[in-house]
Every structure is written in C-alpha cells, then in structure tokens.
Design a protein around this motif. Structure first.
Motif, short mmCIF file in Angstrom:
data_model
loop_
_atom_site.label_atom_id
_atom_site.label_comp_id
_atom_site.label_asym_id
_atom_site.label_seq_id
_atom_site.Cartn_x
_atom_site.Cartn_y
_atom_site.Cartn_z
N TYR A 35 -4.19 7.07 11.23
CA TYR A 35 -2.77 6.83 10.99
C TYR A 35 -2.50 5.33 11.07
O TYR A 35 -3.29 4.57 11.64
N ALA A 36 -1.37 4.91 10.51
CA ALA A 36 -0.96 3.51 10.63
C ALA A 36 0.55 3.45 10.68
O ALA A 36 1.24 4.26 10.05
N ASP B 284 0.85 -1.20 0.00
CA ASP B 284 0.00 0.00 0.00
C ASP B 284 0.88 1.24 0.00
O ASP B 284 2.11 1.17 0.08
N LYS B 285 0.22 2.38 -0.10
CA LYS B 285 0.98 3.61 -0.28
C LYS B 285 1.84 3.95 0.94
O LYS B 285 2.82 4.68 0.81
N ILE B 286 1.47 3.39 2.10
CA ILE B 286 2.29 3.66 3.29
C ILE B 286 3.68 3.04 3.13
O ILE B 286 4.71 3.67 3.34
N PHE C 235 -3.02 0.48 13.64
CA PHE C 235 -3.90 1.53 13.11
C PHE C 235 -4.40 2.41 14.25
O PHE C 235 -4.94 1.91 15.25
N ARG D 263 2.04 6.95 9.65
CA ARG D 263 1.73 7.79 8.50
C ARG D 263 0.23 7.83 8.26
O ARG D 263 -0.49 6.89 8.57
N GLU D 264 -0.20 8.92 7.70
CA GLU D 264 -1.62 9.12 7.43
C GLU D 264 -2.11 8.14 6.38
O GLU D 264 -1.49 7.93 5.35
N THR D 265 -3.25 7.52 6.67
CA THR D 265 -3.87 6.62 5.70
C THR D 265 -5.26 7.08 5.27
O THR D 265 -5.75 6.67 4.24
N GLU D 266 -5.90 7.90 6.12
CA GLU D 266 -7.21 8.46 5.78
C GLU D 266 -7.25 9.91 6.25
O GLU D 266 -6.61 10.27 7.23
N PRO E 181 3.59 1.84 9.24
CA PRO E 181 3.85 1.05 8.02
C PRO E 181 4.32 -0.36 8.36
O PRO E 181 4.97 -0.58 9.38
#
Length: 308
Positions: free
Chosen positions: A274-275, A178-180, A216, A261-264, A277
């Motif tokens: 946040y999550a 994923d983008k993270i 998360f 890092r921000e996920t939503e 990575p």
C-alpha cells in the motif's frame, strides 16, 4: 534523447562536521535528476561553496562572497546540522545560519535537517545545545526535519512540484501522476482527524509516516520489512508497540478510509503493498498545527516516561 528543462540551483549549507552528509545530499540530488528530471522538465544543480566559489583576495569577508556570488543565485537551500552551528560571522552565530536566514528572508524555499546519530566523544556540549535551540526555532517555522538520506529525494519531489505549480513554469505530465494520485474524490485528512473516528494505531501510523516520510507500507509477506522499520521506530522512542502489534488492523482501516491505496498485489489479487497517495501525504505534512498536535499527543501518550 534530449529534452527541454528548467535548471534550479540547490545550495547545500552546513558546518564542517557533517561533510559526509553534504556528499550524500549531492548524490541524492543527482539521483533525483535521473528519476524525475525528464518527467518534470526540471534539472537540479547541486551548489557548494567549496566547489563553486573561486579562491582569491577580496575586500569583502568570505561569507559576503558566498552570499553574493553563489547563495543569491540559488533557488533552493538544503541545510544540515549535527553537533555544531559552524563558524560565527559578523552578523550571525554561524555562516550556515546566515545562509539559511538570508535565503529564507528572500522568500525562497529552505529545507533544514538535523542528524540524530550518537554524539562523538569529542562533542562540545555547549555548542550542541545551541544546535538544539536552533532546531526548535526551525521546528516552529515548520522547516526542521530529522536527517535521513533516503527521504531527501522525496522531499525534493514535493518541493519541485510545488515550485512548478506556483510559477507555472512547467505543465506536469500525466505520467508523473501515478495511478494512486489520479483517483478522484480524495478524502479530507483534516476532517477525518477532526471527527475523532481514528483508532490509536491509526494516529500512530500517521505519526510514523510524518516523521519518517515513508509512505509505502507492505502487506502479507511484504509487511515484514515495514514492521521491522516500525519496531525500530517504536523502540527508539520508548513507545508501546501499539502500531506493530495491530498493524494488519490499522492497515485495513486506513485502506477503507482511502488514506492509503493498493499499489501492488499478488497473482491472486491480494494486496501486498500500500502507499499513501502523494496528495494525502502532502496534506499530512501541511496539516494545521492543532491537527499535528493531536497526532503528537496520541503518540506521546504511548511513550514510557521512565524507560530506564
């Protein structure tokens, strides 16, 4: 649509007192297949002695039959204990321990969980002490985890990705990352801990993530659920509410360090989830013992030694 996949046999090992958890683990494996099998080109097949070993007469004892006909053909073992070790065998204190030790001796991956529920009134305390003693043995080997049915799938994901990397059996597709995880310049968690730059709440958050496998973390209106989980965790350990009381500050610090890092985000661009990575989460779980001890020492300093 069909797809090519490698099939890995996952052996579920446990005494009879955790039969319901065996069912939960099997369901978690099947759910993992729904979510990850296609992307990782890997299918997990749950294997259990009660459904995969044919009954019949044999000159060998029952445990030998399980070991030779089932255990030796599996790729990963998930063990779970609660109040009992299980039935003794010729060479081991229990059949479950024989399965785990035999599997581990073959250099195969083992995941051992210990249920932390209230004990039944019928619990044999001498037997339960044996379970606690073996839990410490597994903990030293970095094989022991507190049982939580919600973490089984995430632990399996880590194991299967490691399996794929070591054997080169499959090439991980970009859509699994994923983008993270795709961002470059991942911070070095060990160096950050070694720098003594973290505040107490950040150490406690690392401990929370390490113990619960929940990476998360909600923000703004989505922080309520995460805070509830943290408060239950703090209360269970008789810990000062340093993390729950300073949650927003801790989250801000961890985000600035890029450990989460921000996920939503909201429609206005404000973070709401946040999550950590997956690669940093893996680094956290695989930290050297001295770094893990540092996290544990800070956390334990907040525990009330006389909670009653």
């Amino acid at each position: 649509m069909s797809f090519k996949a490698e099939v890995l046999n996952v052996f579920i090992a446990s005494p009879f007192d955790v039969h319901s958890r065996r069912d939960e683990i099997e369901l978690a494996i099947l759910q993992w297949n729904k979510e990850h099998a296609k992307d990782l080109q890997t299918i997990l097949l749950p294997r259990r002695w009660e459904s995969d070993v044919a009954p019949g007469y044999n000159s060998k004892d029952a445990q030998q039959v399980i070991n030779q006909n089932l255990l030796n053909n599996c790729d990963l073992l998930i063990g779970v204990f609660w109040t009992k070790l299980g039935t003794p065998t010729t060479n081991f204190p229990s059949g479950t321990l024989e399965e785990i030790e035999t599997f581990h001796a073959q250099g195969k991956d083992v995941m051992v969980y210990f249920v932390d529920d209230d004990l039944p009134t019928t619990t044999n305390l001498i037997e339960f002490q044996k379970v606690k003693d073996f839990k410490e043995v597994f903990r030293v080997k970095n094989l022991a985890f507190n049982y939580d049915r919600n973490r089984i799938a995430s632990d399996l994901l880590l194991k299967i990705r490691e399996y794929a990397h070591v054997r080169g059996a499959i090439e991980l597709e970009s859509n699994v990352q994923d983008k993270i995880e795709a961002q470059e310049n991942t911070p070095n968690l060990a160096e950050i801990i070694d720098s003594d730059d973290l505040i107490v709440g950040e150490y406690v958050l690392l401990s929370f993530i390490l113990q619960t496998a929940n990476r998360f973390l909600g923000a703004r209106w989505k922080s309520d659920e995460t805070l509830d989980q943290i408060k239950v965790w703090e209360k269970k350990q008789f810990m000062e509410p340093v993390l729950s009381s300073n949650y927003d500050l801790v989250i801000a610090n961890m985000a600035e360090r890029e450990l989460i890092r921000e996920t939503e985000h909201t429609s206005y661009g404000n973070p709401r989830l946040y999550a950590m990575p997956m690669d940093i989460f893996r680094d956290l779980r695989n930290l050297r013992n001295d770094f893990k001890s540092k996290i544990q020492e800070v956390t334990e300093s907040l525990i009330d030694p006389y909670p009653f």
